[in-house]
Design a protein around this motif. Structure first.
Motif, PDB file in Angstrom:
ATOM      1  N   GLN A   6       0.872  -1.048  -0.043  1.00 15.96           N
ATOM      2  CA  GLN A   6      -0.011  -0.056   0.066  1.00 15.96           C
ATOM      3  C   GLN A   6       0.720   1.323   0.017  1.00 15.96           C
ATOM      4  N   ILE A   7       0.180   2.363  -0.293  1.00 13.96           N
ATOM      5  CA  ILE A   7       1.248   3.580  -0.222  1.00 13.96           C
ATOM      6  C   ILE A   7       0.313   4.627   0.880  1.00 13.96           C
ATOM      7  N   LYS A   8       1.050   5.524   1.362  1.00 14.40           N
ATOM      8  CA  LYS A   8       0.614   6.326   2.354  1.00 14.40           C
ATOM      9  C   LYS A   8       1.561   7.652   2.416  1.00 14.40           C
ATOM     10  N   ARG A   9       0.854   8.792   2.724  1.00  9.99           N
ATOM     11  CA  ARG A   9       1.670   9.756   2.678  1.00  9.99           C
ATOM     12  C   ARG A   9       2.526   9.685   3.987  1.00  9.99           C
ATOM     13  N   ALA A  10       3.588  10.265   4.062  1.00 10.35           N
ATOM     14  CA  ALA A  10       4.577  10.194   5.175  1.00 10.35           C
ATOM     15  C   ALA A  10       3.811  11.062   6.559  1.00 10.35           C
ATOM     16  N   TYR A  11       3.208  11.673   6.282  1.00 13.49           N
ATOM     17  CA  TYR A  11       2.486  12.749   7.077  1.00 13.49           C
ATOM     18  C   TYR A  11       1.348  12.053   8.002  1.00 13.49           C
ATOM     19  N   GLU A  12       1.004  10.910   7.534  1.00 11.91           N
ATOM     20  CA  GLU A  12      -0.365  10.344   7.956  1.00 11.91           C
ATOM     21  C   GLU A  12       0.418   9.390   9.030  1.00 11.91           C
ATOM     22  N   GLU A  13      -0.303   8.922  10.140  1.00 12.35           N
ATOM     23  CA  GLU A  13      -0.232   8.401  11.221  1.00 12.35           C
ATOM     24  C   GLU A  13      -0.011   6.956  11.120  1.00 12.35           C
ATOM     25  N   ALA A  14       1.159   6.375  11.552  1.00  5.49           N
ATOM     26  CA  ALA A  14       1.507   5.037  11.486  1.00  5.49           C
ATOM     27  C   ALA A  14       0.544   4.231  12.155  1.00  5.49           C
ATOM     28  N   GLU A  15       0.291   3.044  11.433  1.00  4.79           N
ATOM     29  CA  GLU A  15      -0.751   2.077  12.113  1.00  4.79           C
ATOM     30  C   GLU A  15      -0.148   0.592  12.115  1.00  4.79           C
ATOM     31  N   PRO A  16      -0.684  -0.134  13.042  1.00  5.14           N
ATOM     32  CA  PRO A  16       0.247  -1.355  13.237  1.00  5.14           C
ATOM     33  C   PRO A  16       0.014  -2.374  11.783  1.00  5.14           C
ATOM     34  N   SER A  17      -1.184  -2.076  11.053  1.00  7.18           N
ATOM     35  CA  SER A  17      -1.362  -2.700   9.848  1.00  7.18           C
ATOM     36  C   SER A  17      -0.392  -2.223   8.647  1.00  7.18           C
ATOM     37  N   ASP A  18       0.354  -1.173   8.958  1.00  6.18           N
ATOM     38  CA  ASP A  18       1.204  -0.791   8.055  1.00  6.18           C
ATOM     39  C   ASP A  18       2.413  -1.933   7.560  1.00  6.18           C
ATOM     40  N   GLY A  19       2.810  -2.535   8.508  1.00  6.83           N
ATOM     41  CA  GLY A  19       3.824  -3.523   8.266  1.00  6.83           C
ATOM     42  C   GLY A  19       5.253  -2.792   8.182  1.00  6.83           C
ATOM     43  N   TYR A  20       5.830  -3.310   7.264  1.00  6.80           N
ATOM     44  CA  TYR A  20       7.267  -2.846   6.888  1.00  6.80           C
ATOM     45  C   TYR A  20       6.972  -1.292   6.085  1.00  6.80           C
ATOM     46  N   ARG A  21       7.376  -0.372   6.776  1.00  7.01           N
ATOM     47  CA  ARG A  21       7.298   1.254   6.330  1.00  7.01           C
ATOM     48  C   ARG A  21       8.422   1.498   5.566  1.00  7.01           C
ATOM     49  N   ALA A  22       8.515   1.572   4.432  1.00  2.67           N
ATOM     50  CA  ALA A  22       9.687   2.304   3.564  1.00  2.67           C
ATOM     51  C   ALA A  22       9.485   3.494   2.897  1.00  2.67           C
ATOM     52  N   LEU A  23      10.222   4.474   3.414  1.00  2.33           N
ATOM     53  CA  LEU A  23      10.316   5.864   2.609  1.00  2.33           C
ATOM     54  C   LEU A  23      10.840   5.827   1.438  1.00  2.33           C
ATOM     55  N   VAL A  24      10.301   6.178   0.382  1.00  5.95           N
ATOM     56  CA  VAL A  24      10.538   5.944  -1.031  1.00  5.95           C
ATOM     57  C   VAL A  24      10.960   7.243  -1.768  1.00  5.95           C
ATOM     58  N   ASP A  25      11.091   8.338  -1.037  1.00  6.59           N
ATOM     59  CA  ASP A  25      11.250   9.784  -1.577  1.00  6.59           C
ATOM     60  C   ASP A  25      12.965  10.014  -1.655  1.00  6.59           C
ATOM     61  N   ARG A  26      13.240  10.631  -2.378  1.00  6.79           N
ATOM     62  CA  ARG A  26      14.736  11.035  -2.645  1.00  6.79           C
ATOM     63  C   ARG A  26      15.207  11.982  -1.641  1.00  6.79           C
ATOM     64  N   LEU A  27      14.293  13.025  -1.246  1.00  6.48           N
ATOM     65  CA  LEU A  27      14.422  14.065  -0.291  1.00  6.48           C
ATOM     66  C   LEU A  27      13.667  13.684   0.854  1.00  6.48           C
ATOM     67  N   TRP A  28      14.037  14.080   1.937  1.00  3.33           N
ATOM     68  CA  TRP A  28      13.386  13.835   3.297  1.00  3.33           C
ATOM     69  C   TRP A  28      12.214  14.758   3.255  1.00  3.33           C
ATOM     70  N   PRO A  29      11.026  14.137   3.794  1.00  4.03           N
ATOM     71  CA  PRO A  29       9.718  15.151   3.784  1.00  4.03           C
ATOM     72  C   PRO A  29       9.966  16.362   4.666  1.00  4.03           C
ATOM     73  N   ARG A  30       9.364  17.306   3.964  1.00  5.85           N
ATOM     74  CA  ARG A  30       9.721  18.603   4.754  1.00  5.85           C
ATOM     75  C   ARG A  30       8.576  18.594   6.100  1.00  5.85           C
ATOM     76  N   GLY A  31       9.163  19.208   7.100  1.00  4.55           N
ATOM     77  CA  GLY A  31       8.511  19.310   8.500  1.00  4.55           C
ATOM     78  C   GLY A  31       8.365  18.117   9.148  1.00  4.55           C
ATOM     79  N   LEU A  32       9.216  17.099   8.720  1.00  6.29           N
ATOM     80  CA  LEU A  32       9.093  16.090   9.615  1.00  6.29           C
ATOM     81  C   LEU A  32      10.662  15.751  10.051  1.00  6.29           C
ATOM     82  N   SER A  33      10.898  15.301  11.263  1.00  8.42           N
ATOM     83  CA  SER A  33      12.160  15.103  11.941  1.00  8.42           C
ATOM     84  C   SER A  33      12.159  13.469  11.713  1.00  8.42           C
ATOM     85  N   LYS A  34      13.531  13.175  11.567  1.00  9.70           N
ATOM     86  CA  LYS A  34      13.563  11.467  11.497  1.00  9.70           C
ATOM     87  C   LYS A  34      13.216  10.954  12.986  1.00  9.70           C
ATOM     88  N   GLU A  35      13.223  11.662  14.045  1.00  8.78           N
ATOM     89  CA  GLU A  35      12.720  11.070  15.252  1.00  8.78           C
ATOM     90  C   GLU A  35      10.928  10.849  15.111  1.00  8.78           C
TER      91      GLU A  35
END
Length: 132
Positions: A6-35
């Motif tokens: 499935q695909i999901k915006r990085a800004y959406e809340e993580a859910e247990p059903s997401d499973g393995y979450r892979a960021l697939v942008d070349r640039l880090w999402p604006r406004g989000l910290s790595k933490e």
């Protein structure tokens, strides 16, 4: 059983059903910290090339050509190897591809998800045949 992708915006809340979450942008999402972003791995090299990303610029009128060009990039041997690494890293978990674009229908994660599904499908079909 085929891995669900499935695909999901990085800004959406993580859910247990997401499973393995892979960021697939070349640039880090604006406004989000790595933490603050819950993700398992950052596959920035699977994102479209900088040149293609810049040309596309999320213009819907470029979408069809973008998809074709990005698919061509993903069919390079090194990119296919990266896609296989992502599938292997996820194991049997669901895969959620994270992206930052505002447009939920016209972004690289849509194309990458299709390519991952087609790449993973033959192995699953082969496994079914040998198990029968």
């Amino acid at each position: 059983m085929t891995t669900r992708i499935q695909i999901k915006r990085a800004y959406e809340e993580a859910e247990p059903s997401d499973g393995y979450r892979a960021l697939v942008d070349r640039l880090w999402p604006r406004g989000l910290s790595k933490e603050s972003l819950k993700f398992d791995a950052w596959y920035k090299d699977l994102a479209p090339s900088a040149e293609l990303r810049t040309w596309f610029s999320h213009k819907v009128e470029h979408w069809e050509q973008f998809k074709d060009s990005y698919r061509s990039e993903l069919h390079a041997p090194d990119q296919e190897a990266r896609m296989r690494e992502l599938l292997a890293a996820a194991g049997k978990q669901e895969i959620t591809l994270l992206y930052a674009a505002k447009d939920t229908e016209h972004n690289q994660a849509v194309v990458l998800a299709e390519e991952l599904r087609s790449l993973g499908a033959p192995a699953h079909k082969k496994a079914r045949r040998t198990a029968a």
